[in-house]
Design a protein around this motif. Structure first.
Motif, PDB file in Angstrom:
ATOM      1  N   LEU A  69       0.805  -1.228   0.000  1.00 58.43           N
ATOM      2  CA  LEU A  69       0.000   0.000   0.000  1.00 58.43           C
ATOM      3  C   LEU A  69       0.836   1.275   0.000  1.00 58.43           C
ATOM      4  O   LEU A  69       0.406   2.303  -0.502  1.00 58.43           O
ATOM      5  N   ASP A  70       2.037   1.228   0.588  1.00 61.54           N
ATOM      6  CA  ASP A  70       2.860   2.443   0.672  1.00 61.54           C
ATOM      7  C   ASP A  70       3.832   2.581  -0.492  1.00 61.54           C
ATOM      8  O   ASP A  70       4.651   3.503  -0.505  1.00 61.54           O
ATOM      9  N   VAL A  71       3.759   1.669  -1.454  1.00 62.13           N
ATOM     10  CA  VAL A  71       4.665   1.751  -2.607  1.00 62.13           C
ATOM     11  C   VAL A  71       4.356   3.024  -3.401  1.00 62.13           C
ATOM     12  O   VAL A  71       3.197   3.336  -3.676  1.00 62.13           O
ATOM     13  N   VAL A  72       5.410   3.765  -3.733  1.00 56.82           N
ATOM     14  CA  VAL A  72       5.248   5.023  -4.468  1.00 56.82           C
ATOM     15  C   VAL A  72       5.461   4.749  -5.956  1.00 56.82           C
ATOM     16  O   VAL A  72       6.436   4.119  -6.350  1.00 56.82           O
ATOM     17  N   GLY A  73       4.529   5.220  -6.765  1.00 63.33           N
ATOM     18  CA  GLY A  73       4.584   4.995  -8.201  1.00 63.33           C
ATOM     19  C   GLY A  73       5.602   5.882  -8.889  1.00 63.33           C
ATOM     20  O   GLY A  73       6.091   6.863  -8.311  1.00 63.33           O
ATOM     21  N   ALA A  74       5.923   5.548 -10.129  1.00 65.86           N
ATOM     22  CA  ALA A  74       6.873   6.329 -10.924  1.00 65.86           C
ATOM     23  C   ALA A  74       6.406   7.775 -11.052  1.00 65.86           C
ATOM     24  O   ALA A  74       7.212   8.680 -11.255  1.00 65.86           O
ATOM     25  N   ASP A  75       5.095   8.003 -10.926  1.00 62.37           N
ATOM     26  CA  ASP A  75       4.549   9.359 -11.036  1.00 62.37           C
ATOM     27  C   ASP A  75       4.360  10.017  -9.669  1.00 62.37           C
ATOM     28  O   ASP A  75       3.735  11.066  -9.557  1.00 62.37           O
ATOM     29  N   GLY A  76       4.875   9.393  -8.605  1.00 58.77           N
ATOM     30  CA  GLY A  76       4.790   9.990  -7.272  1.00 58.77           C
ATOM     31  C   GLY A  76       3.515   9.642  -6.516  1.00 58.77           C
ATOM     32  O   GLY A  76       3.391   9.957  -5.328  1.00 58.77           O
ATOM     33  N   VAL A  77       2.568   8.980  -7.182  1.00 60.28           N
ATOM     34  CA  VAL A  77       1.312   8.608  -6.517  1.00 60.28           C
ATOM     35  C   VAL A  77       1.550   7.355  -5.669  1.00 60.28           C
ATOM     36  O   VAL A  77       2.270   6.442  -6.086  1.00 60.28           O
ATOM     37  N   VAL A  78       0.947   7.335  -4.467  1.00 57.18           N
ATOM     38  CA  VAL A  78       1.080   6.182  -3.585  1.00 57.18           C
ATOM     39  C   VAL A  78       0.016   5.146  -3.968  1.00 57.18           C
ATOM     40  O   VAL A  78      -1.128   5.494  -4.263  1.00 57.18           O
ATOM     41  N   LEU A  79       0.399   3.879  -3.970  1.00 53.55           N
ATOM     42  CA  LEU A  79      -0.505   2.811  -4.416  1.00 53.55           C
ATOM     43  C   LEU A  79      -1.822   2.835  -3.649  1.00 53.55           C
ATOM     44  O   LEU A  79      -2.894   2.668  -4.231  1.00 53.55           O
ATOM     45  N   ARG A  80      -1.752   3.078  -2.342  1.00 54.73           N
ATOM     46  CA  ARG A  80      -2.959   3.131  -1.509  1.00 54.73           C
ATOM     47  C   ARG A  80      -3.987   4.105  -2.107  1.00 54.73           C
ATOM     48  O   ARG A  80      -5.173   3.791  -2.185  1.00 54.73           O
ATOM     49  N   ASP A  81      -3.508   5.277  -2.545  1.00 60.86           N
ATOM     50  CA  ASP A  81      -4.420   6.308  -3.060  1.00 60.86           C
ATOM     51  C   ASP A  81      -4.959   5.927  -4.439  1.00 60.86           C
ATOM     52  O   ASP A  81      -6.129   6.146  -4.738  1.00 60.86           O
ATOM     53  N   ALA A  82      -4.096   5.353  -5.283  1.00 57.05           N
ATOM     54  CA  ALA A  82      -4.532   4.953  -6.619  1.00 57.05           C
ATOM     55  C   ALA A  82      -5.567   3.823  -6.528  1.00 57.05           C
ATOM     56  O   ALA A  82      -6.541   3.778  -7.287  1.00 57.05           O
ATOM     57  N   LEU A  83      -5.355   2.932  -5.567  1.00 55.64           N
ATOM     58  CA  LEU A  83      -6.279   1.818  -5.343  1.00 55.64           C
ATOM     59  C   LEU A  83      -7.640   2.357  -4.886  1.00 55.64           C
ATOM     60  O   LEU A  83      -8.694   1.967  -5.405  1.00 55.64           O
ATOM     61  N   ALA A  84      -7.591   3.295  -3.928  1.00 56.47           N
ATOM     62  CA  ALA A  84      -8.834   3.876  -3.406  1.00 56.47           C
ATOM     63  C   ALA A  84      -9.582   4.598  -4.523  1.00 56.47           C
ATOM     64  O   ALA A  84     -10.815   4.501  -4.642  1.00 56.47           O
ATOM     65  N   GLU A  85      -8.829   5.291  -5.373  1.00 56.57           N
ATOM     66  CA  GLU A  85      -9.457   6.034  -6.468  1.00 56.57           C
ATOM     67  C   GLU A  85     -10.132   5.073  -7.451  1.00 56.57           C
ATOM     68  O   GLU A  85     -11.241   5.321  -7.933  1.00 56.57           O
ATOM     69  N   THR A  86      -9.454   3.977  -7.727  1.00 58.97           N
ATOM     70  CA  THR A  86     -10.009   2.988  -8.662  1.00 58.97           C
ATOM     71  C   THR A  86     -11.270   2.347  -8.089  1.00 58.97           C
ATOM     72  O   THR A  86     -12.274   2.204  -8.791  1.00 58.97           O
ATOM     73  N   LEU A  87     -11.239   1.995  -6.815  1.00 56.01           N
ATOM     74  CA  LEU A  87     -12.416   1.360  -6.203  1.00 56.01           C
ATOM     75  C   LEU A  87     -13.569   2.363  -6.113  1.00 56.01           C
ATOM     76  O   LEU A  87     -14.728   2.010  -6.329  1.00 56.01           O
ATOM     77  N   ALA A  88     -13.224   3.630  -5.828  1.00 55.17           N
ATOM     78  CA  ALA A  88     -14.268   4.658  -5.700  1.00 55.17           C
ATOM     79  C   ALA A  88     -14.907   4.982  -7.046  1.00 55.17           C
ATOM     80  O   ALA A  88     -16.047   5.454  -7.107  1.00 55.17           O
ATOM     81  N   ALA A  89     -14.186   4.701  -8.133  1.00 53.86           N
ATOM     82  CA  ALA A  89     -14.700   5.048  -9.464  1.00 53.86           C
ATOM     83  C   ALA A  89     -15.871   4.157  -9.874  1.00 53.86           C
ATOM     84  O   ALA A  89     -16.614   4.480 -10.800  1.00 53.86           O
ATOM     85  N   SER A  90     -16.012   3.017  -9.219  1.00 51.94           N
ATOM     86  CA  SER A  90     -17.130   2.122  -9.568  1.00 51.94           C
ATOM     87  C   SER A  90     -17.825   1.643  -8.306  1.00 51.94           C
ATOM     88  O   SER A  90     -17.751   0.466  -7.951  1.00 51.94           O
ATOM     89  N   PRO A  91     -18.501   2.588  -7.592  1.00 52.88           N
ATOM     90  CA  PRO A  91     -19.109   2.249  -6.304  1.00 52.88           C
ATOM     91  C   PRO A  91     -20.246   1.231  -6.441  1.00 52.88           C
ATOM     92  O   PRO A  91     -20.612   0.585  -5.464  1.00 52.88           O
ATOM     93  N   ASP A  92     -20.752   1.087  -7.668  1.00 53.11           N
ATOM     94  CA  ASP A  92     -21.883   0.169  -7.868  1.00 53.11           C
ATOM     95  C   ASP A  92     -21.437  -1.275  -8.041  1.00 53.11           C
ATOM     96  O   ASP A  92     -22.264  -2.179  -8.131  1.00 53.11           O
ATOM     97  N   ILE A  93     -20.127  -1.518  -8.120  1.00 52.60           N
ATOM     98  CA  ILE A  93     -19.665  -2.904  -8.272  1.00 52.60           C
ATOM     99  C   ILE A  93     -19.618  -3.576  -6.905  1.00 52.60           C
ATOM    100  O   ILE A  93     -19.059  -3.029  -5.956  1.00 52.60           O
ATOM    101  N   GLU A  94     -20.189  -4.756  -6.845  1.00 52.53           N
ATOM    102  CA  GLU A  94     -20.252  -5.534  -5.614  1.00 52.53           C
ATOM    103  C   GLU A  94     -18.849  -5.791  -5.068  1.00 52.53           C
ATOM    104  O   GLU A  94     -17.945  -6.138  -5.821  1.00 52.53           O
ATOM    105  N   ARG A  95     -18.665  -5.617  -3.744  1.00 58.96           N
ATOM    106  CA  ARG A  95     -17.373  -5.903  -3.121  1.00 58.96           C
ATOM    107  C   ARG A  95     -17.341  -7.337  -2.620  1.00 58.96           C
ATOM    108  O   ARG A  95     -18.327  -7.841  -2.118  1.00 58.96           O
TER     109      ARG A  95
END
Ligand code: ZN
Length: 423
Positions: free
Chosen positions: A162-188
């Motif tokens: 989760l704390d891995v920093v991407g080549a673009d400076g974004v932290v994996l935790r945040d990119a993951l949260a953004e991806t999951l938040a982009a499709s709130p209607d998908i069943e978890r």
């Protein structure tokens, strides 16, 4: 010719629609398309999210259930008659920054085509069949490749990444949260949970199938590796005044060490992979005798015993050859080879033969999600040819015929394994 395939498996293979698969491949290639014909659809980026949304739309249009876990691994489920662990088929959707149109996404769309073929043919299965797209296989943006498959299989907890920093400076935790938040209607769904078996279709990323004129490889294993660095230390001095006989030149020592390693790694069967990809010289000045030379070792082989035996001899070989310079070996990382269970390899090979597709067995030189999934359930892979062995390259190409053939073998193998006892 073997007549091992069930009628259902043959019907599933026959229902595969190669044109539909190709049109879906080209639709996905448009997401993150590069001007040079390649694809840049790195993990957990906007392009990755767009691709997930498109696939979700296709699945829902077929009435198939879509779900996602905490690692953003995406699943499309076709239910079975009974409540049993699913048969998983899939690969990854992310690409290298200068990637091609087939690496990863082919296996996901071939798996989705299998679900569609089963729908079209009205073929039921006892256990559910699920398509899966694993998150961040490539590791091009976040340098922790196979994040999704490692955390699903229990190879490593998701928290480790989760704390891995991407080549673009974004932290994996945040990119993951953004991806999951982009499709709130998908069943978890929960992360992990096991599976009956896992089959991954992929382009070979090497030249063998094309060279041999074969359609399918049943992958036997994924080679393991040992990675390290060697530091050769000499004595710096003036390039013009120091007599040759008195020198301890670190670059000359490193060259002798590399020559000794080439001898140690010699392999008439051409199975060993040995690379010195990085050399650093200090002080890196044209008129100073080098004080230090540091080089990398990347050593891979499909058999653990070979890895062990040759790796154990590296340090002594390097020391002896580098003398009178000093040499030190610094071990960095290692991975054991993954050997796929014989019944799974045999099932893939038999399915290809039964469908009249010439096949061979082949170890995989590259890593795949299946390496980690194999630690949680019986797993296997099939390869299709790719043009000139090119991959991680904008010119990566597989023919529509080969893509269709691979999906047919995947469909037949999935149907066979869904009903088989594997443990
Ligand atoms: Zn791949």
């Amino acid at each position: 010719m073997s007549n091992g395939l069930s009628e259902q498996a043959r019907a599933a293979a026959a229902a595969v629609d190669g044109e539909r698969l190709w049109s879906r491949l080209m639709a996905m290639a448009a997401i993150g398309a590069r001007a040079d014909g390649g694809v840049c659809r790195q993990a957990l980026t906007r392009e990755d999210r767009d691709a997930r949304a498109v696939l979700t739309g296709w699945a829902r249009a077929r009435g198939l259930r879509v779900s996602v876990d905490a690692a953003a691994n995406l699943f499309v489920t076709r239910p079975g008659a009974r409540d049993l662990p699913p048969l998983l088929i899939g690969s990854h959707m992310d690409s290298q920054p200068a990637g091609g149109r087939f690496d990863g996404i082919y296996g996901v769309l071939a798996a989705f085509e299998v679900l569609e073929a089963l729908e079209d043919a009205g073929l039921g299965t006892g256990r559910p069949i699920e398509m899966v797209a694993w998150t961040n296989e490539e590791g091009g943006r976040f340098p922790c490749g196979c994040t999704g498959s490692m955390s699903w299989s229990g190879e490593a907890p998701l928290e480790n990444f989760l704390d891995v920093v991407g080549a673009d400076g974004v932290v994996l935790r945040d990119a993951l949260a953004e991806t999951l938040a982009a499709s709130p209607d998908i069943e978890r769904r929960g992360l992990g949970g096991g599976a009956h078996a896992y089959i991954e279709a992929h382009i070979e990323q090497g030249p063998v199938l094309e060279r041999e004129g074969l359609a399918i490889a049943a992958v036997t294993s994924i080679q393991g590796f040992r990675m390290s660095h060697v530091t050769v230390t000499g004595t710096p001095g003036h390039a013009g005044t120091t007599p040759m006989a008195a020198r301890r030149d670190a670059v000359q020592g490193a060259l002798r060490a590399i020559a000794a390693l080439n001898e140690l790694m010699a392999d008439p069967s051409d199975t060993v992979r040995f690379t010195v990809g990085c050399i650093d010289v200090e002080p890196n000045s044209p008129n100073t005798i080098p004080a230090r030379a540091r080089f990398s070792i990347d050593f891979r082989h499909p058999e653990e015993a070979v890895l062990e035996a040759r790796y154990a001899r590296i340090e002594a070989a390097v020391r002896a050859a580098a003398a009178p310079c000093d040499a030190d070996l610094e071990h960095e990382s290692s991975m054991s080879p993954g050997v796929f269970p014989a019944p799974v390899v045999a099932a893939i090979e038999a399915a290809a033969r039964d469908l009249g597709l010439p096949a061979m067995r082949l170890p995989s030189g590259a890593f795949h999600d299946a390496l980690f999934i194999a630690r949680a359930c019986p797993a296997g892979m099939l390869f299709i040819p790719c043009k000139a062995g090119l991959s991680h390259h904008p010119d990566e190409y597989a023919t529509p015929q080969d893509c269709e053939a691979g999906a047919r073998v995947l469909a037949a193998t999935a149907m066979q394994l869904a009903e088989a006892t594997l443990s």
